[in-house]
Scaffold this motif. Structure first.
Motif, PDB file in Angstrom:
ATOM      1  N   ASN A   1     -71.704  -4.330 -34.651  1.00 57.36           N
ATOM      2  CA  ASN A   1     -71.077  -4.104 -33.362  1.00 57.36           C
ATOM      3  C   ASN A   1     -71.746  -2.988 -32.568  1.00 57.36           C
ATOM      4  OD1 ASN A   1     -69.195  -6.092 -33.840  1.00 57.36           O
ATOM      5  ND2 ASN A   1     -67.740  -4.691 -34.807  1.00 57.36           N
ATOM      6  N   MET A   2     -72.734  -2.310 -33.171  1.00 63.39           N
ATOM      7  CA  MET A   2     -73.407  -1.232 -32.472  1.00 63.39           C
ATOM      8  C   MET A   2     -74.291  -1.795 -31.377  1.00 63.39           C
ATOM      9  SD  MET A   2     -74.593   1.200 -35.587  1.00 63.39           S
ATOM     10  CE  MET A   2     -75.513   2.192 -34.434  1.00 63.39           C
ATOM     11  N   PRO A   3     -74.379  -1.114 -30.216  1.00 59.73           N
ATOM     12  CA  PRO A   3     -75.267  -1.595 -29.160  1.00 59.73           C
ATOM     13  C   PRO A   3     -76.713  -1.539 -29.618  1.00 59.73           C
ATOM     14  CG  PRO A   3     -74.407   0.602 -28.641  1.00 59.73           C
ATOM     15  CD  PRO A   3     -73.666   0.122 -29.852  1.00 59.73           C
ATOM     16  N   GLY A   4     -77.469  -2.566 -29.259  1.00 56.60           N
ATOM     17  CA  GLY A   4     -78.867  -2.608 -29.629  1.00 56.60           C
ATOM     18  C   GLY A   4     -79.109  -3.110 -31.033  1.00 56.60           C
ATOM     19  N   THR A   5     -78.074  -3.631 -31.702  1.00 53.20           N
ATOM     20  CA  THR A   5     -78.255  -4.114 -33.060  1.00 53.20           C
ATOM     21  C   THR A   5     -79.197  -5.307 -33.080  1.00 53.20           C
ATOM     22  OG1 THR A   5     -77.139  -5.051 -34.973  1.00 53.20           O
ATOM     23  CG2 THR A   5     -76.208  -5.559 -32.832  1.00 53.20           C
ATOM     24  N   PRO A   6     -80.055  -5.427 -34.098  1.00 51.29           N
ATOM     25  CA  PRO A   6     -81.004  -6.537 -34.151  1.00 51.29           C
ATOM     26  C   PRO A   6     -80.396  -7.818 -34.706  1.00 51.29           C
ATOM     27  CG  PRO A   6     -81.363  -5.079 -36.012  1.00 51.29           C
ATOM     28  CD  PRO A   6     -80.283  -4.448 -35.170  1.00 51.29           C
ATOM     29  N   PHE A   7     -79.140  -7.784 -35.140  1.00 49.31           N
ATOM     30  CA  PHE A   7     -78.562  -8.945 -35.797  1.00 49.31           C
ATOM     31  C   PHE A   7     -78.040  -9.951 -34.778  1.00 49.31           C
ATOM     32  CE2 PHE A   7     -78.198  -5.637 -39.033  1.00 49.31           C
ATOM     33  CZ  PHE A   7     -78.819  -6.272 -40.097  1.00 49.31           C
ATOM     34  N   LEU A   8     -78.361 -11.209 -35.017  1.00 47.96           N
ATOM     35  CA  LEU A   8     -77.847 -12.309 -34.217  1.00 47.96           C
ATOM     36  C   LEU A   8     -76.839 -13.088 -35.048  1.00 47.96           C
ATOM     37  CD1 LEU A   8     -81.203 -13.599 -32.686  1.00 47.96           C
ATOM     38  CD2 LEU A   8     -79.479 -12.201 -31.547  1.00 47.96           C
ATOM     39  N   SER A   9     -75.999 -13.847 -34.375  1.00 41.21           N
ATOM     40  CA  SER A   9     -75.010 -14.650 -35.098  1.00 41.21           C
ATOM     41  C   SER A   9     -75.722 -15.706 -35.930  1.00 41.21           C
ATOM     42  CB  SER A   9     -74.052 -15.311 -34.110  1.00 41.21           C
ATOM     43  OG  SER A   9     -74.739 -16.253 -33.303  1.00 41.21           O
ATOM     44  N   GLY A  10     -75.012 -16.193 -36.937  1.00 47.16           N
ATOM     45  CA  GLY A  10     -75.605 -17.182 -37.828  1.00 47.16           C
ATOM     46  C   GLY A  10     -76.019 -18.445 -37.108  1.00 47.16           C
ATOM     47  N   ILE A  11     -75.168 -18.937 -36.209  1.00 48.39           N
ATOM     48  CA  ILE A  11     -75.501 -20.177 -35.513  1.00 48.39           C
ATOM     49  C   ILE A  11     -76.652 -19.962 -34.534  1.00 48.39           C
ATOM     50  CG2 ILE A  11     -73.837 -19.881 -33.623  1.00 48.39           C
ATOM     51  CD1 ILE A  11     -73.283 -22.912 -33.896  1.00 48.39           C
ATOM     52  N   LYS A  12     -76.750 -18.768 -33.950  1.00 52.46           N
ATOM     53  CA  LYS A  12     -77.870 -18.479 -33.045  1.00 52.46           C
ATOM     54  C   LYS A  12     -79.178 -18.386 -33.831  1.00 52.46           C
ATOM     55  CE  LYS A  12     -77.233 -17.908 -29.341  1.00 52.46           C
ATOM     56  NZ  LYS A  12     -76.974 -16.705 -28.561  1.00 52.46           N
TER      57      LYS A  12
END
Length: 352
Positions: free
Chosen positions: A87-98
Motif C-alpha cells: 500500500n506504500m506509494p511507489g511500490t513496485p508490486f502489481l496485482s496478480g491479474i495485472k
C-alpha cells in the motif's frame, strides 16, 4: 440481476460475479439452496487461493532486502508484511491479474519474431513503450463466458467516463479462473474479436441451462434476418474500424440484457428496432404505435404497442424516451415512458 450504485452483478448458474467498488477486484459468490451467499474467491490482487499466504511468508525477507525503504517501515508495517508494503506509494508490486496480463502481452509480442534483434525492437515498440499504459488499465466490466472463463474489459480511468473511444481505447481479456491465466487479449478495434462476435454471438451470452427459453434469443449468429440487418449497418458504415468499436461497445454483455420473449424472434415478427428491440435500453419514443408485422405474411399486422398516454402527448415536440419489459414467454409487457419534467407513464400490455 442486482443493481446497486451502478454496480451490476452477473449470474451464471449458481455463481455471481460482482466487481468491488473502487478496486480492481472480482468477487465470485455462490448461491446456496438456503439463499445465502458464500464468498468463494476474489480475483485481483491475488489469483490463487494461496497467493497471499505465499507472498506474506516471504514479505519479511523482501522488506529487509530493500535497504532504501527499511527506515520508512514502522514495526507495525513489518509485522503486517507485504500488505502494508504493497500500500506504500511507489511500490513496485502489481496485482496478480495485472501481472498475468502483462506476461501474456509480453509473450505474445516475443513470439511474433524469431530474430533476436527484431524481437528486441518489437518489444521496445509494442511493449515497453506502452508499459505504463498497460499498468494503468483498470477493469470496468466482467462477464461469465462459461463456468471457468471470464471476459474482462479493461480501460483507462478517464476512458470510463468518456465517449471518445479514439483517445481512450479499451481492451478485452479472456481469463481462465482455474489456471489463473490470460488466454486471449484484444483491443476494441480488433477484427479478429469482431468476427468471433459476429459468428458466435450466442457464446457471449452465458445463460442458465435451467431456463430453456433463454436459449432462443435472436442474434446475428442464429437468425438470418438479424444477420442481414447487421450486414446492412456494416455496409453503410464509412469506417470499418469505427463500426467494429461501436459493435464491441456492448461487450461484455450485462446479465438479462436481452429479452427472450418470442415477440422479439425475428423469424416471427418484423418491427422498427429504432423504437423497440430485445436489448434492454432506453429508446426514442413517438406518439405512434409500434407495429409488429408477421414475417410469414409480410403485410399482416399482428399487433401494436403504444407507450405513453392513450391520447398521446400534449406537446409533440417534447423529447420522450421509452423502455420495455416483456415477460419471457407470456403475452405480457410493460412500457415506461419518461418525459422531461413530467411524471413517468407506465402501461401494461396484454395480447388476447
Amino acid at each position: 440481476m442486482f443493481r446497486s450504485s451502478n454496480i451490476v452483478s452477473r449470474i451464471f448458474e449458481r455463481q455471481i460475479r460482482t466487481p468491488a467498488p473502487g478496486t480492481s477486484t472480482i468477487h465470485i459468490l455462490q448461491i446456496r439452496d438456503s439463499g445465502n451467499l458464500v464468498d468463494v474467491r476474489a480475483i485481483g490482487a491475488f489469483c490463487r487461493e494461496d497467493d497471499e499466504l505465499f507472498l506474506n511468508s516471504h514479505a519479511q525477507c523482501m522488506v529487509f532486502v530493500d535497504k532504501s525503504k527499511q527506515h520508512d517501515l514502522s514495526a507495525n508495517q513489518v509485522e503486517n508484511g507485504l500488505q502494508s508494503h504493497q500500500n506504500m506509494p511507489g511500490t513496485p508490486f502489481l496485482s496478480g491479474i495485472k501481472q498475468r496480463l502483462l506476461s501474456f502481452i509480453f509473450r505474445g509480442i516475443w513470439n511474433e519474431e524469431t530474430d533476436h534483434t527484431m524481437r528486441v525492437q518489437c518489444l521496445k515498440k509494442k511493449f515497453y513503450f506502452h508499459f505504463q499504459d498497460y499498468v494503468d488499465l483498470s477493469m470496468s466490466k466482467v462477464q461469465f463466458l462459461d463456468r471457468h472463463h471470464l471476459l474482462i474489459k479493461f480501460g483507462s480511468v478517464d476512458g470510463g467516463v468518456s465517449r471518445n473511444t479514439d483517445h481512450h481505447p479499451a481492451f478485452f481479456a479472456v481469463y481462465n479462473m482455474e489456471t489463473t491465466e490470460v488466454i486471449a487479449f484484444y483491443q476494441n478495434s480488433a477484427d479478429e474479436l469482431y468476427f468471433l462476435f459476429e459468428q458466435f454471438c450466442d457464446h457471449f451470452h452465458a445463460t442458465s441451462r435451467n431456463l430453456l427459453y433463454m436459449n432462443f434469443i435472436s442474434s446475428h449468429s442464429n437468425n438470418i434476418h438479424a444477420l442481414e440487418q447487421l450486414r446492412g449497418i456494416k455496409n453503410k458504415s464509412s469506417s470499418f474500424s469505427q463500426f467494429v468499436k461501436k459493435m464491441l461497445t456492448s461487450l461484455p454483455f450485462s446479465c438479462q440484457s436481452q429479452s427472450p420473449s418470442p415477440y422479439f424472434d425475428q423469424c416471427l415478427f418484423r418491427f422498427d428496432e429504432k423504437l423497440i428491440s430485445a436489448a434492454d435500453r432506453h429508446r426514442q419514443s413517438t406518439d405512434h404505435p409500434i407495429k409488429f408485422i408477421s414475417r410469414k405474411h409480410p403485410n399482416s399486422l399482428k399487433f401494436k404497442i403504444k407507450p405513453g398516454p392513450e391520447a398521446g402527448g400534449l406537446d409533440g415536440r417534447t423529447k420522450k424516451i421509452s423502455s420495455f419489459l416483456f415477460h419471457p414467454f407470456l403475452p405480457l409487457a410493460l412500457s415506461i415512458q419518461q418525459t422531461f419534467l413530467q411524471p413517468s407513464v407506465v402501461n401494461i400490455h396484454f395480447r388476447r
